[in-house]
Design an enzyme around this catalytic site. Structure first.
Site, short mmCIF file in Angstrom:
data_model
loop_
_atom_site.label_atom_id
_atom_site.label_comp_id
_atom_site.label_asym_id
_atom_site.label_seq_id
_atom_site.Cartn_x
_atom_site.Cartn_y
_atom_site.Cartn_z
N CYS A 228 38.10 12.95 -51.25
CA CYS A 228 37.28 12.39 -52.32
C CYS A 228 35.91 12.01 -51.76
O CYS A 228 35.81 11.18 -50.85
CB CYS A 228 37.97 11.18 -52.97
SG CYS A 228 36.91 10.34 -54.17
N CYS B 82 35.16 8.22 -52.09
CA CYS B 82 35.90 7.43 -51.09
C CYS B 82 35.20 7.57 -49.73
O CYS B 82 35.12 6.60 -48.97
CB CYS B 82 37.36 7.89 -50.99
SG CYS B 82 38.41 7.33 -52.34
N ASP C 16 22.31 8.52 -57.21
CA ASP C 16 22.86 9.85 -57.43
C ASP C 16 22.08 10.86 -56.60
O ASP C 16 20.85 10.80 -56.51
CB ASP C 16 22.79 10.21 -58.92
CG ASP C 16 23.71 11.37 -59.28
OD1 ASP C 16 24.71 11.15 -59.99
OD2 ASP C 16 23.43 12.51 -58.83
N HIS D 167 40.14 3.88 -55.00
CA HIS D 167 40.14 5.16 -55.69
C HIS D 167 40.91 5.06 -57.00
O HIS D 167 42.12 4.85 -57.02
CB HIS D 167 40.77 6.25 -54.81
CG HIS D 167 40.75 7.61 -55.47
ND1 HIS D 167 39.68 8.47 -55.34
CD2 HIS D 167 41.63 8.22 -56.30
CE1 HIS D 167 39.91 9.56 -56.06
NE2 HIS D 167 41.09 9.44 -56.65
N ASN E 74 31.62 9.61 -67.77
CA ASN E 74 32.18 10.90 -68.16
C ASN E 74 33.66 10.91 -67.81
O ASN E 74 34.05 10.51 -66.72
CB ASN E 74 31.46 12.03 -67.42
CG ASN E 74 30.02 12.18 -67.87
OD1 ASN E 74 29.72 12.08 -69.06
ND2 ASN E 74 29.11 12.41 -66.94
N GLY F 234 32.35 16.76 -68.67
CA GLY F 234 31.66 17.17 -67.44
C GLY F 234 31.94 16.28 -66.25
O GLY F 234 31.15 16.26 -65.30
N HIS G 299 36.64 10.23 -59.20
CA HIS G 299 36.68 8.84 -58.73
C HIS G 299 35.81 8.10 -59.74
O HIS G 299 34.61 8.41 -59.86
CB HIS G 299 36.15 8.75 -57.30
CG HIS G 299 36.17 7.37 -56.68
ND1 HIS G 299 36.68 7.12 -55.41
CD2 HIS G 299 35.73 6.17 -57.15
CE1 HIS G 299 36.55 5.82 -55.14
NE2 HIS G 299 35.97 5.23 -56.18
N HIS H 246 33.36 6.36 -62.01
CA HIS H 246 31.97 5.95 -61.74
C HIS H 246 31.24 5.72 -63.05
O HIS H 246 31.46 6.41 -64.04
CB HIS H 246 31.24 6.99 -60.89
CG HIS H 246 31.36 8.41 -61.38
ND1 HIS H 246 32.49 9.16 -61.19
CD2 HIS H 246 30.50 9.20 -62.06
CE1 HIS H 246 32.32 10.36 -61.73
NE2 HIS H 246 31.11 10.41 -62.27
P1 5GP Z 1 30.07 13.18 -63.15
O1 5GP Z 1 29.53 14.54 -63.47
O2 5GP Z 1 31.44 13.27 -62.52
O3 5GP Z 1 30.02 12.20 -64.28
O4 5GP Z 1 29.08 12.56 -62.06
C1 5GP Z 1 29.19 12.81 -60.71
C2 5GP Z 1 27.83 12.54 -60.12
O5 5GP Z 1 27.97 12.45 -58.73
C3 5GP Z 1 26.81 13.65 -60.38
O6 5GP Z 1 25.71 13.11 -61.09
C4 5GP Z 1 26.43 14.13 -58.98
O7 5GP Z 1 25.05 14.42 -58.85
C5 5GP Z 1 26.83 12.96 -58.11
N1 5GP Z 1 27.23 13.33 -56.77
C6 5GP Z 1 28.08 14.33 -56.41
N2 5GP Z 1 28.23 14.36 -55.08
C7 5GP Z 1 27.46 13.36 -54.58
C8 5GP Z 1 27.21 12.89 -53.25
O8 5GP Z 1 27.72 13.39 -52.26
N3 5GP Z 1 26.36 11.83 -53.12
C9 5GP Z 1 25.77 11.24 -54.21
N4 5GP Z 1 24.95 10.22 -53.96
N5 5GP Z 1 26.00 11.65 -55.47
C10 5GP Z 1 26.83 12.70 -55.65
ZN ZN Z 2 37.92 8.32 -54.33
#
Ligand code: 5GP
Ligand code: ZN
Length: 114
Positions: free
Chosen positions: A4, A7, A30, A46, A87, A93, A98, A100
């Site tokens: 993850c 994590c 992000d 987690h 989300n 999407g 995990h 957020h």
């Molecule tokens: P979701 O699409 O699941 O709602 O949001 C996941 C978010 O995590 C996305 O906006 C993506 O840009 C961000 N993200 C994915 N991998 C990483 C990472 O390794 N570091 C950071 N800081 N953000 C990440």
């Molecule tokens: Zn996690």
């Protein structure tokens, strides 16, 4: 949880621009910001998604939202406006399993979201 990304950020194994951290919550920028302010607020523990929040996590959602609100204030968008986004699942999407909360601000945000 092994594999993850978030994590990994919580454990400090994956670098991130952390803006706030306490006993049970971490907030970081992000990696692919969709707005001038784009911070993710996550529990250290987690939890795969909002659907996986159980009674044992009592108070966790309150704290996540309160930290997101405080981050918005610290980032200077409290008054101009901001949006919290969670989300959940494929059609929304969700790309990291995990839990957020996105904090988005610093520009006009379209409504309804896409
Ligand atoms: P979701 O699409 O699941 O709602 O949001 C996941 C978010 O995590 C996305 O906006 C993506 O840009 C961000 N993200 C994915 N991998 C990483 C990472 O390794 N570091 C950071 N800081 N953000 C990440
Ligand atoms: Zn996690």
């Amino acid at each position: 949880v092994a594999g993850c990304i978030f994590c990994g950020i919580v454990r400090g194994e994956i670098p991130a621009r952390i803006v706030r951290s306490d006993d049970d919550i971490v907030a970081f920028r992000d990696i692919n910001p969709m707005a001038p302010v784009h911070v993710l607020v996550i529990p250290r523990e987690h939890v795969a998604s909002l659907n996986h929040v159980e009674a044992e996590h009592a108070g966790l959602l309150d704290r996540l939202v309160a930290v997101a609100r405080d981050v918005a204030k610290a980032e200077g968008v409290s008054e101009s406006g901001y949006r919290l986004v969670v989300n959940v699942g494929p059609q929304a999407g969700q790309s990291v399993d995990h839990l957020h909360v996105h904090v988005l601000g610093g520009r006009d945000l379209a409504w309804p979201p896409g």
